[in-house]
Design a protein around this motif. Structure first.
Motif, mmCIF file in Angstrom:
data_model
loop_
_atom_site.group_PDB
_atom_site.id
_atom_site.type_symbol
_atom_site.label_atom_id
_atom_site.label_comp_id
_atom_site.label_asym_id
_atom_site.label_seq_id
_atom_site.Cartn_x
_atom_site.Cartn_y
_atom_site.Cartn_z
ATOM 1 N N GLY A 170 0.789 -1.218 0.000
ATOM 2 C CA GLY A 170 0.000 0.000 0.000
ATOM 3 C C GLY A 170 0.822 1.268 0.000
ATOM 4 O O GLY A 170 0.271 2.367 0.121
ATOM 5 N N SER A 224 -3.408 -3.784 -8.702
ATOM 6 C CA SER A 224 -2.345 -2.967 -8.111
ATOM 7 C C SER A 224 -1.662 -2.107 -9.168
ATOM 8 O O SER A 224 -1.419 -0.906 -8.959
ATOM 9 N N SER A 264 3.323 5.401 -4.445
ATOM 10 C CA SER A 264 2.844 6.773 -4.601
ATOM 11 C C SER A 264 3.311 7.307 -5.944
ATOM 12 O O SER A 264 4.052 6.649 -6.676
ATOM 13 N N HIS A 300 -1.924 2.107 -9.461
ATOM 14 C CA HIS A 300 -0.742 2.966 -9.408
ATOM 15 C C HIS A 300 -0.688 3.883 -10.634
ATOM 16 O O HIS A 300 -0.434 5.093 -10.516
#
Length: 702
Positions: A621, A661, A624, A665
């Protein structure tokens, strides 16, 4: 009348020779219909094929939810291309008469090899991800390891893996025990890697090394497939043309086979010679008549064009039985067969028309010249000269157009996996990228972060490679590297790193230190050059982490034969070309450097106008889109998408290389106005990277 009969016959024979009797005709049609890609993307994912795909992947320790991506690894477009090339050769050989029977046989060797490789990849990942427990009982630990070896040899991951500190004698004994199950050719490398793992007390890592070597692929599925094969790896799908298929298509195919053995070109020449002889007799009786010859050519050309429409319409689609209700193909396969049939018929008609146009244009040209000559003989000198110049230019242009037909616009119809990408600028496309692409299992790296080598990564769909270029690591650099490691890792790696000679010349692709894995830069680039030559519709990128001055790196690219492919980036503020333009120009390799920069050349610094995201993420998690290095408003963004809490593992890759995922992103960055360009991961063949990027490119705006 004679020309109207025999010229179409000659055109038909020449058309058959240039299409049905040439393997390149079928290969071109398959490429035009995107067969190899669509089989993986559409046909093999059809729910009707569940039983077949289940056989292909039976007993693999793989989550069924990942079935689609596994199939694309087992049957990639590159493997399908090799198989269909063999089928095209067989079809052409039957129709030109050189083969007595049409044998539809497919060599499954690439698929069988891929099944084994896929099993090894996932099995190693399952081993490395098995539950650990700490123990001091050496005997119990070794019993569990032996049980793990037995399970791995059957394609099953171990139930759990012990962690224990072993003495040197115990390490040596356990290493001999594990390596004894490995084939002799693989033992030296396996022994070194097992020793490293056991010295650090990681029995799971030792099993992950040995497991793929003692598991010989998907045992039950491969055995079942091999039981159906002739000659070891060849699957015989029958002899449909030898079984006398009905309908006009079957009759025509058998006729072509029969005529093909007698000499198709000789018969075509005879068809053109007969009307020429008759014309010669007519001219001799009536006197010189150029007009008669021109009229005969026009009549023959028009008749040939009409015959082409009639014959192709009557014969229809030779693959029509594969689209009917009795077809053995799944629904997606029937759609694909229909597309292939349409392309084949359209290309036959186009070839027929081109050949038929030659006598027609020749007759019209002859008639035009005759009229012009007669008019010139009556005109004054200036008019004659003007008409002569105009006529000469017209004839030259017409003949040039017939002999060397030109095409308007780009000849590129398929770029980097999709026709819709050809009009996208290079900077507006997302590229699946491998982090530390050189550090692969196949290249023999300790602590590898990828499975296939560079060419294997490109074959799997990767289109950008991150490579570290260094001189051979010196003893001082080795000591500095070891000093930064944790004590247990330092003890395990020290025997392989310390005391190594540092006199190896040249440039090397290394990760950390070269003593733990290295590939000569020259060899790696030569492999990339060969791949580019074999894949003319692909644009790839290399991002160099350069620990070396630019000049020797640039020289290595030229020596490897990559100079012809290199792209010079546009000046600041200028847009990048489209993928189609790069492919049409033959400039299909973009190179960036992390440190060096040589203005006015193809070797430019990546961070001059681009940026990347942080590469020190420790939890899933934690990803960024904060700018890590580079321009605050970058033209292109490198998204680093891997975990760094410990050494790279397939278990981590399986956790973060998922479609959800990766997409999250990329979309997170896009929402901040940072357009994703390179999406880089560890163990790129684990998870959904290539499929996710393809889907993102299809749905992202131009």
């Amino acid at each position: 009348m004679v020309s109207a009969v025999f010229v179409p016959a000659g055109v038909a024979l020449l058309t058959v020779h240039e299409t049905a009797q040439q393997a390149r005709f079928y290969r071109g049609a398959l490429d035009e219909a995107r067969v190899h890609e669509r089989i993986s993307d559409e046909v093999l994912t059809d729910p009707v094929l569940t039983d077949v795909t289940g056989d292909l992947l039976a007993d693999l320790p793989v989550d069924p939810d990942l079935m689609v991506d596994n199939l694309q690894l087992v049957v990639p477009p590159s493997a399908l291309r090799g198989m269909t090339d063999g089928v095209a050769d067989n079809v052409a050989a039957y129709l030109d008469g050189s083969r007595a029977e049409f044998v539809l046989a497919v060599d499954l060797r690439p698929i069988l090899d891929n099944i084994g490789r896929l099993a090894s990849v996932y099995l190693a990942g399952q081993v490395s991800g098995a539950p650990r427990y700490r123990t001091e009982d050496v005997a119990a630990a070794l019993r569990d390891v032996l049980d793990g070896v037995d399970r791995v040899s059957q394609g099953r991951p171990p139930a759990s893996v012990p962690e224990i500190d072993l003495t040197d004698d115990q390490v040596a004994w356990a290493t001999d025990l594990l390596v004894s199950r490995v084939d002799g050719a693989d033992r030296p490398v396996a022994r070194e890697q097992v020793l490293v793992a056991l010295r650090s007390g990681d029995l799971g890592a030792a099993l992950a090394v040995v497991g793929p070597l003692i598991f010989a692929g998907d045992v039950s599925a491969v055995a079942d497939l091999r039981s159906r094969l002739a000659g070891g790896t060849v699957l015989d799908l029958g002899r449909p043309l030898a079984d006398a298929p009905g309908g006009p298509a079957g009759f025509v195919l058998r006729t072509i086979h029969t005529i093909g053995g007698t000499g198709m070109l000789a018969l075509a020449a005879l068809c053109f010679a007969l009307p020429a002889g008759v014309l010669g007799l007519a001219v001799r009786r009536r006197g010189p008549s150029v007009r008669l010859v021109g009229a005969a050519l026009v009549a023959g050309g028009l008749s040939a064009l009409a015959a082409g429409v009639l014959v192709t319409g009557l014969v229809g689609d030779p693959l029509a039985p594969l689209r009917g209700p009795d077809s053995p193909l799944p629904p997606a396969g029937r759609v694909l067969a229909g597309d292939i049939g349409r392309v084949l018929v359209a290309n036959v008609r186009a070839t027929w028309s081109e050949i038929a146009a030659i006598p027609l244009l020749a007759g019209l040209l002859l008639g035009t010249v005759t009229v012009v000559v007669r008019r010139l003989s009556r005109a004054e000198w200036r008019v004659r000269r003007l008409v002569a110049v105009g006529t000469t230019c017209s004839v030259f242009v017409a003949v040039s157009w017939v002999l060397i037909p030109g095409e308007a616009g780009t000849g590129t119809a398929f770029c980097n996996g999709g026709a819709d990408l050809c009009n996208r600028r290079y900077s507006d496309v997302v590229y699946p990228t491998t982090h530390n692409g050189m550090a692969s299992v196949q290249a023999g790296f300790l602590g590898a972060v990828q499975d296939p080598d560079l060419v294997g990564q490109l074959d799997s769909g990767i289109r950008a490679l991150m490579l570290d270029v260094h001189h051979w690591t010196t003893p001082a650099e080795v000591e500095s590297f070891l000093a930064e490691l944790r004590p247990r890792a330092r003890e395990a790696l020290a025997p392989f790193a310390t005391g190594a000679r540092s006199s190896r010349p040249g440039l090397w692709l290394c990760h950390g230190i070269c003593q733990l894995g290295a590939t000569r830069l020259d060899d790696a680039l030569a492999g990339v050059a060969g791949w580019l030559a074999r894949n003319p519709a692909e644009v790839i990128t290399i991002i160099v982490q350069d620990g070396v001055a630019p000049e020797p790196i640039m020289a290595a690219f030229r020596v490897a034969g990559l100079g012809q492919y290199l792209v010079r980036p546009p000046a600041p503020g200028r847009p990048w070309p489209t993928l189609g333009q790069l492919i049409d120009r033959g400039r299909r390799l973009v190179v960036f450097a992390e440190n060096g920069d040589v203005p006015g050349t193809w070797y430019r610094n990546f961070y001059r106008s681009n940026a990347d995201t942080p590469f020190d993420v420790r939890i899933p998690g934690g990803f960024s889109c904060r700018i890590g290095r580079g321009a605050s408003r970058p033209t292109m963004l490198l998204i680093n998408h891997w975990l760094t809490d410990h050494a790279a593992t397939r278990a981590d890759a399986a956790l973060v290389n998922t479609s959800s995922s990766l997409t999250a992103h990329a979309e997170q960055c896009a929402a901040r106005g940072l357009r994703p360009t390179f999406l880089a991961v560890n163990f790129a063949t684990v998870g959904d990277l290539v499929a996710t990027v393809a889907a993102y490119n299809r749905h992202s705006p131009d």
